[in-house]
Motif scaffolding. Sequence first.
Motif, PDB file in Angstrom:
ATOM      1  N   LEU A  16       1.183  -1.249  -0.097  1.00  0.00           N
ATOM      2  CA  LEU A  16       0.341  -0.162  -0.065  1.00  0.00           C
ATOM      3  C   LEU A  16       1.516   1.106  -0.089  1.00  0.00           C
ATOM      4  CD1 LEU A  16      -2.435  -0.375   2.530  1.00  0.00           C
ATOM      5  CD2 LEU A  16      -3.259  -1.136   0.295  1.00  0.00           C
ATOM      6  N   THR A  17       0.286   2.225  -0.138  1.00  0.00           N
ATOM      7  CA  THR A  17       1.060   3.275  -0.294  1.00  0.00           C
ATOM      8  C   THR A  17       0.313   4.701   0.731  1.00  0.00           C
ATOM      9  OG1 THR A  17      -0.958   4.086  -2.241  1.00  0.00           O
ATOM     10  CG2 THR A  17       1.584   3.698  -3.167  1.00  0.00           C
ATOM     11  N   TYR A  18       1.343   5.132   0.911  1.00  0.00           N
ATOM     12  CA  TYR A  18       0.567   6.593   1.826  1.00  0.00           C
ATOM     13  C   TYR A  18      -0.391   7.312   1.683  1.00  0.00           C
ATOM     14  CZ  TYR A  18       1.964   9.679   5.758  1.00  0.00           C
ATOM     15  OH  TYR A  18       1.506  10.282   7.034  1.00  0.00           O
ATOM     16  N   GLY A  19      -1.309   7.655   2.399  1.00  0.00           N
ATOM     17  CA  GLY A  19      -2.819   8.788   2.010  1.00  0.00           C
ATOM     18  C   GLY A  19      -4.006   7.663   2.701  1.00  0.00           C
ATOM     19  N   ILE A  20      -4.643   9.066   2.424  1.00  0.00           N
ATOM     20  CA  ILE A  20      -6.002   8.824   2.172  1.00  0.00           C
ATOM     21  C   ILE A  20      -6.520   7.445   0.824  1.00  0.00           C
ATOM     22  CG2 ILE A  20      -8.228   9.720   2.851  1.00  0.00           C
ATOM     23  CD1 ILE A  20      -7.236  12.754   2.752  1.00  0.00           C
ATOM     24  N   HIS A  21      -7.064   6.893   2.057  1.00  0.00           N
ATOM     25  CA  HIS A  21      -7.833   5.568   1.132  1.00  0.00           C
ATOM     26  C   HIS A  21      -9.497   5.491   1.406  1.00  0.00           C
ATOM     27  CE1 HIS A  21      -3.476   4.915   1.264  1.00  0.00           C
ATOM     28  NE2 HIS A  21      -3.218   3.535   0.352  1.00  0.00           N
ATOM     29  N   LEU A  22      -9.816   4.859  -0.065  1.00  0.00           N
ATOM     30  CA  LEU A  22     -11.359   4.287   0.319  1.00  0.00           C
ATOM     31  C   LEU A  22     -11.783   2.636  -0.080  1.00  0.00           C
ATOM     32  CD1 LEU A  22     -13.758   4.954   0.217  1.00  0.00           C
ATOM     33  CD2 LEU A  22     -13.940   5.048  -2.156  1.00  0.00           C
ATOM     34  N   LEU A  23     -11.545   2.336   1.275  1.00  0.00           N
ATOM     35  CA  LEU A  23     -12.022   0.822   1.557  1.00  0.00           C
ATOM     36  C   LEU A  23     -13.327   0.512   1.386  1.00  0.00           C
ATOM     37  CD1 LEU A  23     -10.719  -0.150   4.802  1.00  0.00           C
ATOM     38  CD2 LEU A  23     -10.006  -0.343   3.116  1.00  0.00           C
ATOM     39  N   THR A  24     -13.616  -0.645  -0.156  1.00  0.00           N
ATOM     40  CA  THR A  24     -14.910  -0.077  -0.481  1.00  0.00           C
ATOM     41  C   THR A  24     -15.392  -2.202  -0.727  1.00  0.00           C
ATOM     42  OG1 THR A  24     -15.351   0.949  -1.534  1.00  0.00           O
ATOM     43  CG2 THR A  24     -16.782  -0.506  -2.190  1.00  0.00           C
TER      44      THR A  24
END
Length: 271
Positions: free
Chosen positions: A65-73
Amino acid sequence: MKNQILYAGLIFLYSCISCTSQNKKVRLRVDVPIGGDKIVSIFNLSNGTQVYEDTLRGQLVLDSLTYGIHLLTIMWDRDVITPDEFKSLRPHTLDNPSYYSLQKRVFIDPKRDGAIHLYTPAGVTKEMLEEQLLSNERTFTPSIEVEGKQAQLYEAYESIWHRFRQQYHSQRDTLKKLLYHYNDKNDLQQAAAVNSQIKDLWTSTILPQYEKEEKRFLIEHANNVIVPFILHNRITSQEIYQSFKPVIDAMPEKYRELSFIKGLAKLRSGN
Protein backbone atom coordinates in the motif's frame (compact mmCIF):
# COMPACT_ATOMS: atom_id res chain seq x y z
CA MET A 1 -0.07 14.97 -15.08
CA LYS A 2 -1.26 17.56 -12.54
CA ASN A 3 -2.48 14.84 -10.17
CA GLN A 4 0.82 13.00 -10.54
CA ILE A 5 2.74 16.14 -9.61
CA LEU A 6 0.50 16.77 -6.61
CA TYR A 7 0.84 13.19 -5.44
CA ALA A 8 4.61 13.34 -5.88
CA GLY A 9 4.56 16.31 -3.53
CA LEU A 10 2.57 14.34 -0.99
CA ILE A 11 4.99 11.44 -1.19
CA PHE A 12 7.94 13.82 -0.80
CA LEU A 13 6.27 15.30 2.24
CA TYR A 14 5.88 11.90 3.80
CA SER A 15 9.43 10.83 2.99
CA CYS A 16 10.66 13.88 4.89
CA ILE A 17 8.81 12.99 8.08
CA SER A 18 9.04 9.20 7.96
CA CYS A 19 11.54 7.51 10.21
CA THR A 20 11.99 4.55 7.87
CA SER A 21 11.95 3.93 4.14
CA GLN A 22 10.76 0.33 4.27
CA ASN A 23 7.06 -0.39 3.98
CA LYS A 24 5.61 -2.63 6.64
CA LYS A 25 2.46 -4.71 6.64
CA VAL A 26 -1.06 -3.42 7.13
CA ARG A 27 -3.55 -5.96 8.46
CA LEU A 28 -7.21 -5.60 7.51
CA ARG A 29 -9.99 -7.50 9.27
CA VAL A 30 -13.62 -7.15 8.21
CA ASP A 31 -16.54 -8.30 10.37
CA VAL A 32 -19.92 -7.77 8.70
CA PRO A 33 -23.03 -9.99 8.95
CA ILE A 34 -22.72 -11.21 5.37
CA GLY A 35 -22.24 -14.84 4.39
CA GLY A 36 -20.76 -15.99 1.11
CA ASP A 37 -18.15 -14.27 -1.01
CA LYS A 38 -17.27 -10.63 -0.45
CA ILE A 39 -14.93 -8.48 -2.52
CA VAL A 40 -12.64 -5.90 -0.95
CA SER A 41 -11.42 -2.98 -3.03
CA ILE A 42 -8.94 -0.32 -1.90
CA PHE A 43 -8.40 3.00 -3.70
CA ASN A 44 -5.76 5.58 -2.87
CA LEU A 45 -7.73 8.83 -3.06
CA SER A 46 -4.56 10.93 -3.14
CA ASN A 47 -3.59 9.67 -6.59
CA GLY A 48 -6.83 8.04 -7.76
CA THR A 49 -5.38 4.56 -8.23
CA GLN A 50 -6.77 1.22 -7.18
CA VAL A 51 -4.18 -0.53 -5.04
CA TYR A 52 -6.03 -3.75 -4.21
CA GLU A 53 -9.07 -5.82 -5.19
CA ASP A 54 -9.76 -9.45 -4.43
CA THR A 55 -12.18 -11.83 -2.76
CA LEU A 56 -12.14 -11.40 1.00
CA ARG A 57 -11.17 -14.54 2.87
CA GLY A 58 -10.38 -13.93 6.51
CA GLN A 59 -7.83 -11.32 7.53
CA LEU A 60 -5.87 -9.61 4.77
CA VAL A 61 -2.19 -8.78 5.12
CA LEU A 62 -1.30 -5.97 2.73
CA ASP A 63 2.32 -5.08 2.08
CA SER A 64 2.19 -2.91 -1.05
CA LEU A 65 0.00 0.00 0.00
CA THR A 66 0.95 3.63 -0.47
CA TYR A 67 0.68 6.44 2.05
CA GLY A 68 -2.44 8.58 2.35
CA ILE A 69 -6.24 8.60 2.44
CA HIS A 70 -7.77 5.40 1.08
CA LEU A 71 -11.31 4.30 0.30
CA LEU A 72 -12.13 0.79 1.51
CA THR A 73 -15.08 -0.82 -0.26
CA ILE A 74 -16.67 -4.13 0.71
CA MET A 75 -18.99 -5.55 -1.98
CA TRP A 76 -21.29 -8.55 -2.16
CA ASP A 77 -23.93 -9.79 -4.60
CA ARG A 78 -27.49 -8.55 -4.43
CA ASP A 79 -30.61 -9.77 -6.19
CA VAL A 80 -32.91 -6.78 -5.72
CA ILE A 81 -33.02 -3.36 -7.32
CA THR A 82 -34.43 -0.04 -6.19
CA PRO A 83 -37.31 1.70 -8.01
CA ASP A 84 -34.90 4.33 -9.34
CA GLU A 85 -32.63 1.62 -10.72
CA PHE A 86 -35.60 -0.12 -12.32
CA LYS A 87 -36.50 3.08 -14.17
CA SER A 88 -32.97 3.63 -15.44
CA LEU A 89 -32.01 0.07 -16.40
CA ARG A 90 -32.85 -1.49 -19.73
CA PRO A 91 -34.87 -4.73 -19.67
CA HIS A 92 -31.95 -6.99 -20.58
CA THR A 93 -29.91 -5.67 -17.62
CA LEU A 94 -32.51 -6.22 -14.91
CA ASP A 95 -31.09 -9.63 -14.05
CA ASN A 96 -27.78 -8.09 -12.95
CA PRO A 97 -28.37 -5.54 -10.17
CA SER A 98 -24.67 -5.42 -9.31
CA TYR A 99 -23.48 -5.30 -5.70
CA TYR A 100 -24.18 -3.96 -2.29
CA SER A 101 -21.36 -1.57 -1.47
CA LEU A 102 -20.16 -0.67 2.03
CA GLN A 103 -17.52 2.09 2.05
CA LYS A 104 -15.21 3.74 4.56
CA ARG A 105 -12.33 6.20 4.21
CA VAL A 106 -9.19 5.51 6.23
CA PHE A 107 -5.72 6.99 6.53
CA ILE A 108 -3.04 4.37 5.88
CA ASP A 109 0.60 4.66 6.88
CA PRO A 110 2.46 1.68 5.37
CA LYS A 111 5.72 2.83 6.95
CA ARG A 112 4.50 1.56 10.30
CA ASP A 113 2.90 -1.74 11.24
CA GLY A 114 -0.81 -1.25 11.68
CA ALA A 115 -4.16 -2.94 11.90
CA ILE A 116 -7.53 -1.89 10.51
CA HIS A 117 -10.68 -3.49 11.86
CA LEU A 118 -13.85 -2.62 9.96
CA TYR A 119 -17.08 -3.90 11.47
CA THR A 120 -20.78 -3.26 11.91
CA PRO A 121 -22.17 -2.32 15.34
CA ALA A 122 -23.62 -5.05 17.52
CA GLY A 123 -27.18 -5.93 16.60
CA VAL A 124 -26.94 -4.92 12.94
CA THR A 125 -28.26 -7.77 10.79
CA LYS A 126 -27.75 -8.50 7.11
CA GLU A 127 -31.30 -7.35 6.38
CA MET A 128 -30.86 -4.09 8.28
CA LEU A 129 -27.56 -3.37 6.57
CA GLU A 130 -28.84 -4.07 3.06
CA GLU A 131 -31.98 -2.00 3.65
CA GLN A 132 -29.81 0.96 4.65
CA LEU A 133 -27.55 0.54 1.62
CA LEU A 134 -30.53 0.43 -0.75
CA SER A 135 -32.16 3.54 0.69
CA ASN A 136 -31.76 6.92 -0.94
CA GLU A 137 -30.25 8.28 2.26
CA ARG A 138 -27.32 5.82 2.51
CA THR A 139 -26.43 7.15 5.95
CA PHE A 140 -25.01 3.92 7.36
CA THR A 141 -21.31 4.05 8.17
CA PRO A 142 -19.37 1.02 9.41
CA SER A 143 -17.38 1.24 12.61
CA ILE A 144 -13.61 1.08 12.43
CA GLU A 145 -10.62 0.68 14.71
CA VAL A 146 -7.19 1.81 13.51
CA GLU A 147 -3.67 2.02 14.89
CA GLY A 148 -1.31 4.98 14.66
CA LYS A 149 -1.65 8.64 15.60
CA GLN A 150 -2.32 9.97 12.09
CA ALA A 151 -4.89 7.27 11.30
CA GLN A 152 -6.71 7.92 14.57
CA LEU A 153 -6.68 11.67 13.97
CA TYR A 154 -8.19 11.10 10.56
CA GLU A 155 -10.97 9.02 12.13
CA ALA A 156 -11.66 11.88 14.53
CA TYR A 157 -11.89 14.21 11.52
CA GLU A 158 -14.26 11.84 9.70
CA SER A 159 -16.46 11.55 12.78
CA ILE A 160 -17.25 15.27 12.54
CA TRP A 161 -18.97 14.75 9.19
CA HIS A 162 -20.93 11.74 10.42
CA ARG A 163 -22.04 13.58 13.56
CA PHE A 164 -23.47 16.49 11.58
CA ARG A 165 -25.12 14.17 9.05
CA GLN A 166 -26.89 12.43 11.92
CA GLN A 167 -27.88 15.80 13.33
CA TYR A 168 -29.31 16.76 9.94
CA HIS A 169 -31.40 13.61 9.63
CA SER A 170 -32.66 13.93 13.20
CA GLN A 171 -33.75 17.56 12.74
CA ARG A 172 -35.23 16.83 9.33
CA ASP A 173 -37.29 13.94 10.72
CA THR A 174 -38.61 16.22 13.47
CA LEU A 175 -39.58 18.86 10.92
CA LYS A 176 -41.26 16.24 8.73
CA LYS A 177 -43.46 15.17 11.64
CA LEU A 178 -44.40 18.81 12.14
CA LEU A 179 -45.15 19.11 8.42
CA TYR A 180 -47.46 16.09 8.54
CA HIS A 181 -49.18 17.62 11.58
CA TYR A 182 -49.94 20.87 9.75
CA ASN A 183 -51.02 18.99 6.63
CA ASP A 184 -53.48 16.96 8.69
CA LYS A 185 -54.89 20.19 10.12
CA ASN A 186 -55.04 21.66 6.60
CA ASP A 187 -52.91 24.57 7.80
CA LEU A 188 -51.26 25.24 4.45
CA GLN A 189 -49.43 28.39 5.54
CA GLN A 190 -47.64 26.70 8.43
CA ALA A 191 -47.01 23.61 6.30
CA ALA A 192 -45.37 25.72 3.60
CA ALA A 193 -43.16 27.43 6.19
CA VAL A 194 -42.00 24.10 7.64
CA ASN A 195 -41.44 22.68 4.16
CA SER A 196 -39.18 25.65 3.41
CA GLN A 197 -37.21 24.94 6.59
CA ILE A 198 -36.73 21.34 5.49
CA LYS A 199 -35.43 22.38 2.07
CA ASP A 200 -32.95 24.87 3.56
CA LEU A 201 -31.94 22.87 6.63
CA TRP A 202 -28.69 21.46 5.26
CA THR A 203 -27.34 24.44 3.34
CA SER A 204 -28.50 27.17 5.71
CA THR A 205 -28.06 25.55 9.12
CA ILE A 206 -26.19 22.24 9.32
CA LEU A 207 -23.53 22.75 6.64
CA PRO A 208 -22.24 26.08 8.06
CA GLN A 209 -22.04 24.49 11.52
CA TYR A 210 -20.18 21.50 10.12
CA GLU A 211 -17.67 23.60 8.19
CA LYS A 212 -16.99 25.76 11.26
CA GLU A 213 -16.24 22.67 13.36
CA GLU A 214 -14.24 21.08 10.54
CA LYS A 215 -11.96 24.11 10.21
CA ARG A 216 -11.57 24.39 13.97
CA PHE A 217 -10.37 20.78 14.07
CA LEU A 218 -7.94 21.23 11.17
CA ILE A 219 -6.47 24.41 12.65
CA GLU A 220 -6.06 22.69 16.02
CA HIS A 221 -4.16 19.83 14.35
CA ALA A 222 -2.42 21.88 11.64
CA ASN A 223 1.01 20.52 12.64
CA ASN A 224 -0.02 16.98 11.66
CA VAL A 225 0.67 15.56 8.22
CA ILE A 226 -2.92 14.44 7.67
CA VAL A 227 -3.96 18.08 7.17
CA PRO A 228 -2.20 18.60 3.78
CA PHE A 229 -3.65 15.27 2.63
CA ILE A 230 -7.14 16.33 3.72
CA LEU A 231 -6.83 19.71 2.00
CA HIS A 232 -5.63 18.00 -1.18
CA ASN A 233 -8.93 16.08 -1.29
CA ARG A 234 -11.16 18.77 0.22
CA ILE A 235 -10.31 21.90 -1.77
CA THR A 236 -11.67 21.75 -5.31
CA SER A 237 -12.43 25.37 -6.20
CA GLN A 238 -11.27 28.92 -5.52
CA GLU A 239 -14.25 29.52 -3.23
CA ILE A 240 -13.39 26.52 -1.06
CA TYR A 241 -9.72 27.54 -1.07
CA GLN A 242 -10.59 30.99 0.29
CA SER A 243 -12.82 29.40 2.91
CA PHE A 244 -9.97 27.15 4.08
CA LYS A 245 -7.26 29.83 3.92
CA PRO A 246 -7.15 30.11 7.74
CA VAL A 247 -6.31 26.40 7.89
CA ILE A 248 -3.50 26.81 5.37
CA ASP A 249 -2.15 29.82 7.27
CA ALA A 250 -2.12 27.77 10.48
CA MET A 251 0.06 25.03 8.98
CA PRO A 252 3.84 25.06 9.48
CA GLU A 253 5.86 26.72 6.74
CA LYS A 254 7.17 23.35 5.50
CA TYR A 255 3.57 22.41 4.62
CA ARG A 256 2.51 25.82 3.29
CA GLU A 257 5.48 25.89 0.90
CA LEU A 258 4.66 22.54 -0.68
CA SER A 259 3.97 22.94 -4.39
CA PHE A 260 0.60 21.22 -4.26
CA ILE A 261 -0.55 23.47 -1.40
CA LYS A 262 0.56 26.55 -3.32
CA GLY A 263 -1.19 25.16 -6.38
CA LEU A 264 -4.53 25.22 -4.58
CA ALA A 265 -4.48 29.02 -4.79
CA LYS A 266 -4.64 28.74 -8.59
CA LEU A 267 -7.86 26.72 -8.67
CA ARG A 268 -10.64 28.23 -10.73
CA SER A 269 -13.97 29.36 -9.43
CA GLY A 270 -16.58 26.64 -9.04
CA ASN A 271 -19.30 28.85 -10.50
